[in-house]
Design an enzyme around this catalytic site. Structure first.
Site, PDB file in Angstrom:
ATOM      1  N   GLU A   1      12.676  19.646 -93.699  1.00 38.54           N
ATOM      2  CA  GLU A   1      13.159  20.651 -93.067  1.00 38.54           C
ATOM      3  C   GLU A   1      12.286  20.828 -91.787  1.00 38.54           C
ATOM      4  O   GLU A   1      12.698  21.402 -90.756  1.00 38.54           O
ATOM      5  CB  GLU A   1      13.023  21.973 -93.899  1.00 38.54           C
ATOM      6  CG  GLU A   1      13.551  23.203 -93.429  1.00 38.54           C
ATOM      7  CD  GLU A   1      13.641  24.376 -94.256  1.00 38.54           C
ATOM      8  OE1 GLU A   1      13.151  25.573 -93.715  1.00 38.54           O
ATOM      9  OE2 GLU A   1      14.296  24.112 -95.338  1.00 38.54           O
TER      10      GLU A   1
ATOM     11  N   SER B   1       8.916  25.954 -96.128  1.00 39.06           N
ATOM     12  CA  SER B   1       9.536  24.948 -96.967  1.00 39.06           C
ATOM     13  C   SER B   1       9.579  23.730 -96.533  1.00 39.06           C
ATOM     14  O   SER B   1       9.983  23.637 -95.113  1.00 39.06           O
ATOM     15  CB  SER B   1      11.053  25.502 -97.304  1.00 39.06           C
ATOM     16  OG  SER B   1      10.925  26.579 -98.136  1.00 39.06           O
TER      17      SER B   1
ATOM     18  N   ARG C   1      20.725  25.563 -92.272  1.00 37.33           N
ATOM     19  CA  ARG C   1      19.476  25.019 -91.372  1.00 37.33           C
ATOM     20  C   ARG C   1      20.004  24.147 -90.194  1.00 37.33           C
ATOM     21  O   ARG C   1      19.531  23.023 -90.055  1.00 37.33           O
ATOM     22  CB  ARG C   1      18.463  24.196 -92.331  1.00 37.33           C
ATOM     23  CG  ARG C   1      18.081  24.991 -93.696  1.00 37.33           C
ATOM     24  CD  ARG C   1      17.273  26.171 -93.069  1.00 37.33           C
ATOM     25  NE  ARG C   1      16.594  26.987 -94.343  1.00 37.33           N
ATOM     26  CZ  ARG C   1      17.452  27.825 -94.962  1.00 37.33           C
ATOM     27  NH1 ARG C   1      18.452  28.307 -94.507  1.00 37.33           N
ATOM     28  NH2 ARG C   1      16.775  28.275 -95.791  1.00 37.33           N
TER      29      ARG C   1
END
Length: 299
Positions: free
Chosen positions: A294, A224, A174
């Site tokens: 996130e 998410s 990420r």
């Protein structure tokens, strides 16, 4: 902002003043952006960057808004939105696909299928744009962008064009070099491989089916909510702490998948952040594991 509006009108760039950000994010949350512009070319991006720099205007860049939580107060800046006006997809050679940053990842997956190219199946169902997917090295079901992404073209902070390739993109979980370098991704190059149409299609449909079965796609969210902690799954930790279904205002930990905070209806940015704080602190207290957001929060 007046100078930016003059520029947009001169170059025939679409723009909106006091634009509700809730209309441009998958969370359906957020106050107004002072100005939103929609470039159609890399040249437009360059001119917008130069104008913002010359006039001391903060510039916020977004794609589909699928990983974005916008403040209830909105964004006192120019928001540059890469959307359908910036979404060209084409073949560079038999196994290399180029896509402008505003192209939806789902559309690129279908393009790959049409040309019998394999390697991007994992991304089918990810609701983001190509630029956002490269920026955060998006991934799912054992695959990630770093597996297929070989180059990104960009406009830097001075409005000059450039690119990064290979290891210089610093792709990790990420994360990419674009988190720190201030450049705006304008296009991505994907190296795929020849495959069989039916096998590619079958895998895409299987992964999309699993996504629909397990994820709360019927509600607005930003995907998410937390990154995966090393050795754990965020959703499992949250559920084990008894927080599945926990609500704050219109925000709720999904009853279908605890890794998702959803907008049940009328949720505010404040609601979401408070619920995320509760989840983080509870998991830390009960499990000794730190959760990292996130979702990108912008104001």
């Amino acid at each position: 902002m007046k100078e930016l509006i003059k520029l947009a009108e001169k170059l025939n760039i679409r723009y909106c003043e006091n634009e509700p950000m809730k209309n441009h994010t998958t969370f359906k949350i957020g106050g107004n952006a002072a100005l939103m512009v929609f470039p159609k070319s890399e040249g437009h991006v360059s001119e917008i960057v130069k104008c913002c720099r010359a006039n001391g205007i903060r510039l916020v860049v977004m794609g589909n808004g699928s990983n974005l939580l916008v403040s209830d107060k909105g964004i006192d800046a120019c928001v540059m939105c890469m959307d359908d006006d910036f979404s060209d997809i084409r073949l560079i050679d038999e196994e290399t696909v180029f896509a402008q940053s505003g192209a939806m990842l789902m559309k690129v997956c279908r393009f790959a299928l049409e040309h019998e190219l394999s390697g991007l199946e994992f991304a089918y169902g990810i609701p983001g744009s190509c630029g956002g997917a490269a920026f955060m090295n998006a991934g799912a079901y054992g695959g990630e962008m770093k597996d297929v992404l070989i180059r990104c073209s960009h406009i830097d902070e001075n409005g000059e064009s450039g690119s990064l390739n290979g290891d210089s993109m610093r792709l990790s979980y990420r994360h990419s070099a674009y988190y720190e370098n201030g450049c705006i991704i304008t296009g991505i190059y994907l190296k795929l491989k020849k495959g069989k149409r039916e096998e590619i299609k079958s895998k895409m449909e299987d992964l999309l089916g699993r996504r629909k079965e397990k994820q709360p796609l019927e509600y607005p969210s930003a995907g998410s909510t937390f990154k995966r902690p090393t050795g754990y799954f965020a959703g499992a930790l949250i559920e084990e702490c008894g927080l599945k279904g926990k609500s704050v205002g219109g925000a709720q930990v999904s009853e279908k998948h605890a890794g998702f905070v959803i907008n049940r209806g009328g949720a505010t940015c404040t609601d979401v952040l408070e619920l995320c704080r509760i989840c983080s602190e509870t998991v830390k207290d009960k499990k000794g594991v730190s959760l990292e957001m996130e979702i990108r929060v912008t104001e």
